[in-house]
Design an enzyme around this catalytic site. Structure first.
Site, PDB file in Angstrom:
ATOM      1  N   CYS A 142       0.837  -1.208   0.000  1.00 58.20           N
ATOM      2  CA  CYS A 142       0.000   0.000   0.000  1.00 58.20           C
ATOM      3  C   CYS A 142       0.872   1.258   0.000  1.00 58.20           C
ATOM      4  CB  CYS A 142      -0.900  -0.056   1.242  1.00 58.20           C
ATOM      5  SG  CYS A 142      -1.727   1.475   1.652  1.00 58.20           S
ATOM      6  N   CYS A 174       0.143   3.782   2.731  1.00 56.19           N
ATOM      7  CA  CYS A 174       0.606   3.230   4.019  1.00 56.19           C
ATOM      8  C   CYS A 174       2.095   3.516   4.202  1.00 56.19           C
ATOM      9  CB  CYS A 174       0.371   1.723   4.085  1.00 56.19           C
ATOM     10  SG  CYS A 174      -1.355   1.220   3.984  1.00 56.19           S
TER      11      CYS A 174
END
Length: 105
Positions: free
Chosen positions: A30, A33
């Protein structure tokens, strides 16, 4: 440094914590993230002793993600006395996260 949280330690480290907890639900693949990870690490250092900061890898801990209704990552959940009090979905700046942390202290 943020704690690595999983099903084995989540109850003791988060739900039974005597201080507020910020939990970052994330995954290695991600992009947002990875972008927010340094901010989460800074907060874990700056709020050491006042707020516990932990990370849950959703690929390795799907049951925890489901338990908290995590549908998108990153999701940051703020808990106090074992109860969810706030959350942020997606990349969020450090100043906004600090406001939320200060509000639960």
């Amino acid at each position: 440094m943020a704690l690595e949280l999983n099903a084995a330690n989540f109850e003791a480290e988060v739900l039974k914590s005597d201080i507020p907890v910020l939990v970052d639900f994330w995954a290695a693949w991600c992009g947002p993230c990875r972008a927010i990870a340094p901010v989460v690490e800074q907060l874990s250092t700056e709020y050491a002793g006042k707020v516990k900061v932990g990370k849950v890898n959703v690929d390795e801990n799907r049951e925890l993600a489901q338990q908290f209704g995590v549908m998108s990552i990153p999701t940051l959940i703020f808990l106090k006395n074992g109860e969810k009090v706030d959350q942020v979905i997606g990349f969020t700046g450090k100043a906004d996260l600090e406001k939320k942390l200060n509000a639960i202290l």
